[in-house]
Motif scaffolding. Sequence first.
Motif, mmCIF file in Angstrom:
data_model
loop_
_atom_site.group_PDB
_atom_site.id
_atom_site.type_symbol
_atom_site.label_atom_id
_atom_site.label_comp_id
_atom_site.label_asym_id
_atom_site.label_seq_id
_atom_site.Cartn_x
_atom_site.Cartn_y
_atom_site.Cartn_z
ATOM 1 N N LEU A 120 -2.654 -12.033 5.121
ATOM 2 C CA LEU A 120 -2.977 -10.034 4.232
ATOM 3 C C LEU A 120 -4.077 -9.642 4.783
ATOM 4 O O LEU A 120 -4.470 -8.698 5.356
ATOM 5 N N PRO A 121 -5.192 -9.947 4.060
ATOM 6 C CA PRO A 121 -5.968 -9.309 4.332
ATOM 7 C C PRO A 121 -7.396 -9.055 5.708
ATOM 8 O O PRO A 121 -7.328 -8.454 5.983
ATOM 9 N N LEU A 122 -6.581 -10.083 6.842
ATOM 10 C CA LEU A 122 -7.108 -9.847 8.021
ATOM 11 C C LEU A 122 -6.217 -8.854 8.680
ATOM 12 O O LEU A 122 -6.709 -8.443 9.563
ATOM 13 N N SER A 123 -5.029 -7.934 8.259
ATOM 14 C CA SER A 123 -3.977 -8.152 8.900
ATOM 15 C C SER A 123 -4.937 -6.441 8.236
ATOM 16 O O SER A 123 -3.823 -4.932 8.763
ATOM 17 N N ALA A 124 -5.441 -6.059 6.836
ATOM 18 C CA ALA A 124 -4.471 -4.903 6.233
ATOM 19 C C ALA A 124 -6.118 -3.479 7.833
ATOM 20 O O ALA A 124 -4.977 -2.849 7.076
ATOM 21 N N HIS A 125 -6.787 -3.817 7.858
ATOM 22 C CA HIS A 125 -6.951 -3.197 8.827
ATOM 23 C C HIS A 125 -6.549 -2.430 10.053
ATOM 24 O O HIS A 125 -5.934 -0.773 9.851
ATOM 25 N N ARG A 126 -5.600 -2.999 10.608
ATOM 26 C CA ARG A 126 -4.633 -3.019 11.626
ATOM 27 C C ARG A 126 -2.949 -2.234 11.413
ATOM 28 O O ARG A 126 -3.045 -1.019 11.313
ATOM 29 N N MET A 127 -3.196 -2.847 9.751
ATOM 30 C CA MET A 127 -1.665 -1.595 9.302
ATOM 31 C C MET A 127 -2.190 -0.126 8.742
ATOM 32 O O MET A 127 -1.235 0.679 8.844
ATOM 33 N N SER A 128 -3.433 -0.508 8.383
ATOM 34 C CA SER A 128 -3.703 0.861 8.218
ATOM 35 C C SER A 128 -4.197 1.755 8.771
ATOM 36 O O SER A 128 -3.896 3.178 9.102
ATOM 37 N N SER A 129 -4.450 1.031 10.514
ATOM 38 C CA SER A 129 -5.120 2.131 11.762
ATOM 39 C C SER A 129 -3.336 2.743 11.949
ATOM 40 O O SER A 129 -3.447 3.602 12.690
ATOM 41 N N TYR A 130 -2.218 1.846 12.075
ATOM 42 C CA TYR A 130 -0.781 2.145 12.333
ATOM 43 C C TYR A 130 -0.487 3.525 11.778
ATOM 44 O O TYR A 130 -0.088 4.608 11.774
ATOM 45 N N GLY A 131 -1.142 3.161 9.798
ATOM 46 C CA GLY A 131 -0.381 5.061 9.619
ATOM 47 C C GLY A 131 -1.143 6.028 9.929
ATOM 48 O O GLY A 131 -0.271 6.246 9.883
ATOM 49 N N ALA B 45 -2.918 5.336 3.013
ATOM 50 C CA ALA B 45 -2.892 6.047 1.983
ATOM 51 C C ALA B 45 -3.524 5.341 0.685
ATOM 52 O O ALA B 45 -4.656 5.798 0.260
ATOM 53 N N SER B 46 -3.262 4.534 0.493
ATOM 54 C CA SER B 46 -3.927 3.659 -0.460
ATOM 55 C C SER B 46 -5.505 3.475 -0.272
ATOM 56 O O SER B 46 -6.215 3.085 -0.918
ATOM 57 N N PHE B 47 -5.640 3.269 1.013
ATOM 58 C CA PHE B 47 -6.798 2.759 1.667
ATOM 59 C C PHE B 47 -8.161 4.424 1.754
ATOM 60 O O PHE B 47 -9.170 3.915 1.237
ATOM 61 N N VAL B 48 -7.062 5.287 1.791
ATOM 62 C CA VAL B 48 -8.207 6.600 2.118
ATOM 63 C C VAL B 48 -8.159 7.146 0.236
ATOM 64 O O VAL B 48 -9.305 7.628 0.630
ATOM 65 N N ILE B 49 -6.999 6.649 -0.464
ATOM 66 C CA ILE B 49 -7.711 6.799 -1.872
ATOM 67 C C ILE B 49 -8.459 5.766 -3.008
ATOM 68 O O ILE B 49 -9.505 6.083 -3.409
ATOM 69 N N VAL B 50 -8.473 4.734 -2.520
ATOM 70 C CA VAL B 50 -8.952 3.436 -3.278
ATOM 71 C C VAL B 50 -10.479 3.663 -2.656
ATOM 72 O O VAL B 50 -11.135 3.548 -3.657
ATOM 73 N N PRO C 159 12.524 3.156 9.275
ATOM 74 C CA PRO C 159 11.582 4.379 7.989
ATOM 75 C C PRO C 159 11.316 3.298 7.958
ATOM 76 O O PRO C 159 9.742 3.629 6.946
ATOM 77 N N TRP C 160 11.773 2.274 7.277
ATOM 78 C CA TRP C 160 10.332 1.546 6.156
ATOM 79 C C TRP C 160 9.004 0.587 6.343
ATOM 80 O O TRP C 160 7.691 1.092 5.900
ATOM 81 N N VAL C 161 9.536 0.721 7.450
ATOM 82 C CA VAL C 161 7.886 0.381 8.319
ATOM 83 C C VAL C 161 6.989 1.403 8.853
ATOM 84 O O VAL C 161 5.284 1.554 8.199
ATOM 85 N N LEU C 162 7.658 2.929 9.032
ATOM 86 C CA LEU C 162 6.826 3.868 8.869
ATOM 87 C C LEU C 162 5.701 4.017 7.831
ATOM 88 O O LEU C 162 4.714 4.502 7.523
ATOM 89 N N ASN C 163 6.935 4.107 6.567
ATOM 90 C CA ASN C 163 7.321 3.890 5.402
ATOM 91 C C ASN C 163 5.665 3.742 4.678
ATOM 92 O O ASN C 163 4.397 3.577 3.507
ATOM 93 N N ALA C 164 5.719 1.761 4.850
ATOM 94 C CA ALA C 164 4.983 0.990 4.923
ATOM 95 C C ALA C 164 3.024 1.311 4.955
ATOM 96 O O ALA C 164 2.539 1.111 4.489
ATOM 97 N N VAL C 165 3.196 1.367 6.589
ATOM 98 C CA VAL C 165 1.991 1.704 7.262
ATOM 99 C C VAL C 165 1.254 2.669 6.964
ATOM 100 O O VAL C 165 0.313 3.025 6.395
ATOM 101 N N THR C 166 2.378 4.322 6.178
ATOM 102 C CA THR C 166 1.866 5.397 5.926
ATOM 103 C C THR C 166 1.040 5.077 4.220
ATOM 104 O O THR C 166 0.016 5.619 3.774
ATOM 105 N N TRP C 167 1.881 4.217 3.489
ATOM 106 C CA TRP C 167 1.208 3.814 1.982
ATOM 107 C C TRP C 167 0.309 2.951 2.226
ATOM 108 O O TRP C 167 -0.590 3.506 1.660
ATOM 109 N N ILE C 168 0.256 1.988 3.509
ATOM 110 C CA ILE C 168 -1.046 0.991 3.365
ATOM 111 C C ILE C 168 -2.149 2.057 3.800
ATOM 112 O O ILE C 168 -3.525 1.541 2.966
#
Length: 112
Positions: free
Chosen positions: A36-47, A89-94, A78-87
């Motif tokens: 989970l913490p190791l993949s956060a950057h990749r998931m957010s780059s997908y988003g 967005a959370s990094f951009v906000i937090v 669609p759930w994959v696209l929504n998940a990476v978009t929210w990940i």
Amino acid sequence: MLLVIVGMILAPFIIEKVDRALGPLASEKEQFFKGLPLSAHRMSSYGLKVLYRNTKWGQRRIYLERPDRIHAVESAPPWVLNAVTWIYASFVIVAPIAFLLAFVVIRIHDSG
């Protein structure tokens, strides 16, 4: 606490599904760790790349001459696209809020 434990158990399975769906969007030099913490950057780059899909900049820089990337985004569930978009967005906000709070705390600590 229970939600964190459940999230850590499910994260590798979700990350695996996202990697299968959006793998062509990843950088060629990026290593695929499933934690989970190791993949956060990749998931957010997908988003980020999913959000840039319909922009001129994204079409020129990310999707130009890469039909595999276009197909990956268009065929992803669609759930994959929504998940990476929210990940993303959370990094951009937090992240900026955390930086500002750290700056304020350091300033208060140094002035006191």
